[in-house]
Design a protein around this motif. Structure first.
Motif, PDB file in Angstrom:
ATOM      1  N   UNK A  61       0.857  -1.272   0.024  1.00  0.00           N
ATOM      2  CA  UNK A  61       0.068  -0.081   0.020  1.00  0.00           C
ATOM      3  C   UNK A  61       0.740   1.175   0.049  1.00  0.00           C
ATOM      4  N   UNK A  62       2.021   1.274   0.581  1.00  0.00           N
ATOM      5  CA  UNK A  62       2.918   2.500   0.994  1.00  0.00           C
ATOM      6  C   UNK A  62       3.527   2.746  -0.617  1.00  0.00           C
TER       7      UNK A  62
ATOM      8  N   UNK B  37       2.358   1.629  -3.541  1.00  0.00           N
ATOM      9  CA  UNK B  37       1.311   2.057  -4.588  1.00  0.00           C
ATOM     10  C   UNK B  37       1.009   3.523  -4.195  1.00  0.00           C
ATOM     11  N   UNK B  38       0.647   3.887  -2.971  1.00  0.00           N
ATOM     12  CA  UNK B  38       0.374   5.291  -2.721  1.00  0.00           C
ATOM     13  C   UNK B  38       1.440   6.355  -3.063  1.00  0.00           C
ATOM     14  N   UNK B  39       2.774   5.934  -2.828  1.00  0.00           N
ATOM     15  CA  UNK B  39       4.046   6.800  -3.244  1.00  0.00           C
ATOM     16  C   UNK B  39       3.858   6.915  -5.017  1.00  0.00           C
ATOM     17  N   UNK B  40       3.842   5.786  -5.486  1.00  0.00           N
ATOM     18  CA  UNK B  40       3.871   5.752  -6.988  1.00  0.00           C
ATOM     19  C   UNK B  40       2.484   6.596  -7.651  1.00  0.00           C
ATOM     20  N   UNK B  41       1.455   6.449  -6.799  1.00  0.00           N
ATOM     21  CA  UNK B  41       0.536   7.253  -7.177  1.00  0.00           C
ATOM     22  C   UNK B  41       0.677   8.972  -7.200  1.00  0.00           C
ATOM     23  N   UNK B  42       1.058   9.095  -6.102  1.00  0.00           N
ATOM     24  CA  UNK B  42       1.628  10.525  -5.867  1.00  0.00           C
ATOM     25  C   UNK B  42       2.424  11.218  -6.836  1.00  0.00           C
ATOM     26  N   UNK B  43       3.124  10.314  -7.358  1.00  0.00           N
ATOM     27  CA  UNK B  43       4.272  10.762  -8.432  1.00  0.00           C
ATOM     28  C   UNK B  43       3.362  10.783  -9.763  1.00  0.00           C
ATOM     29  N   UNK B  44       2.578   9.773 -10.066  1.00  0.00           N
ATOM     30  CA  UNK B  44       2.183   9.739 -11.416  1.00  0.00           C
ATOM     31  C   UNK B  44       1.121  10.688 -11.648  1.00  0.00           C
ATOM     32  N   UNK B  45       0.020  10.984 -10.533  1.00  0.00           N
ATOM     33  CA  UNK B  45      -1.036  11.842 -10.543  1.00  0.00           C
ATOM     34  C   UNK B  45      -0.583  13.179 -11.366  1.00  0.00           C
ATOM     35  N   UNK B  46       0.503  13.970 -10.892  1.00  0.00           N
ATOM     36  CA  UNK B  46       0.776  15.272 -11.609  1.00  0.00           C
ATOM     37  C   UNK B  46       1.240  15.118 -13.019  1.00  0.00           C
ATOM     38  N   UNK B  47       1.722  14.001 -13.403  1.00  0.00           N
ATOM     39  CA  UNK B  47       2.450  13.983 -14.780  1.00  0.00           C
ATOM     40  C   UNK B  47       1.221  13.764 -15.621  1.00  0.00           C
ATOM     41  N   UNK B  48       0.172  12.819 -15.215  1.00  0.00           N
ATOM     42  CA  UNK B  48      -0.890  12.428 -16.084  1.00  0.00           C
ATOM     43  C   UNK B  48      -1.693  13.785 -16.199  1.00  0.00           C
ATOM     44  N   UNK B  49      -1.914  14.254 -15.152  1.00  0.00           N
ATOM     45  CA  UNK B  49      -2.701  15.748 -15.203  1.00  0.00           C
ATOM     46  C   UNK B  49      -2.078  16.791 -16.229  1.00  0.00           C
ATOM     47  N   UNK B  50      -0.743  16.765 -16.360  1.00  0.00           N
ATOM     48  CA  UNK B  50       0.006  17.771 -17.248  1.00  0.00           C
ATOM     49  C   UNK B  50      -0.163  17.234 -18.607  1.00  0.00           C
ATOM     50  N   UNK B  51      -0.277  16.105 -18.975  1.00  0.00           N
ATOM     51  CA  UNK B  51      -0.318  15.532 -20.082  1.00  0.00           C
ATOM     52  C   UNK B  51      -1.688  15.541 -20.666  1.00  0.00           C
ATOM     53  N   UNK B  52      -2.764  15.614 -19.826  1.00  0.00           N
ATOM     54  CA  UNK B  52      -4.098  15.701 -20.210  1.00  0.00           C
ATOM     55  C   UNK B  52      -4.538  17.090 -20.463  1.00  0.00           C
ATOM     56  N   UNK B  53      -3.638  17.954 -20.003  1.00  0.00           N
ATOM     57  CA  UNK B  53      -3.747  19.505 -20.056  1.00  0.00           C
ATOM     58  C   UNK B  53      -4.698  19.931 -18.904  1.00  0.00           C
ATOM     59  N   UNK B  54      -4.917  19.414 -17.895  1.00  0.00           N
ATOM     60  CA  UNK B  54      -5.647  19.935 -16.740  1.00  0.00           C
ATOM     61  C   UNK B  54      -4.939  20.893 -15.769  1.00  0.00           C
TER      62      UNK B  54
END
Length: 123
Positions: free
Chosen positions: A14-15, A17-34
């Motif tokens: 869980x730790x 996955x949470x760490x990877x999720x916190x790193x991936x969310x800003x990258x995905x939001x930048x690619x989606x142009x949000x």
């Protein structure tokens, strides 16, 4: 025996996955142009708690703060080791007494060294 460590393994998964999720969310939001990635002088300006800084932004702290922090950390580590030892003093025997005396001796030597070098004096 291995089933006793299942919760620890689940917690570690869980730790990670949470760490990877916190790193991936800003990258995905930048690619989606949000999230915009346009540099702006206002965005790059240095501020503290929402207020503009007055004076130099790179203020060097006195190095004695770090020495006090290291001495405090050493004493905290000593307390962390002393408390469980004191709780189980009768069960551990005389070998643990020798080990704790060595630990206390090392911390006292470090404290005396810092005192002799006049690190603990505030000028």
């Amino acid at each position: 025996m291995l089933s006793n460590y299942g919760y620890i393994g689940l917690f570690l998964v869980a730790v990670v996955l949470f760490t990877l999720l916190m790193v991936v969310i800003p990258i995905v939001l930048r690619f989606v142009k949000l999230v915009s990635s346009k540099p702006d002088p206002v965005k790059n300006d240095t501020f503290e708690c929402g207020m503009l800084t007055i004076g130099k932004t790179w203020v060097q702290f006195n190095f004695r703060f770090y020495f006090y922090a290291i001495v405090f950390l050493a004493l905290d580590v000593l307390v962390v080791f002393l408390y469980p030892w004191a709780v189980n003093l009768r069960e551990l025997g005389s070998f643990s007494l020798i080990v704790i005396l060595i630990l206390i001796f090392l911390v006292v030597i470090g404290y005396l060294y810092a005192w002799r070098k006049k690190v603990l004096e505030w000028k």
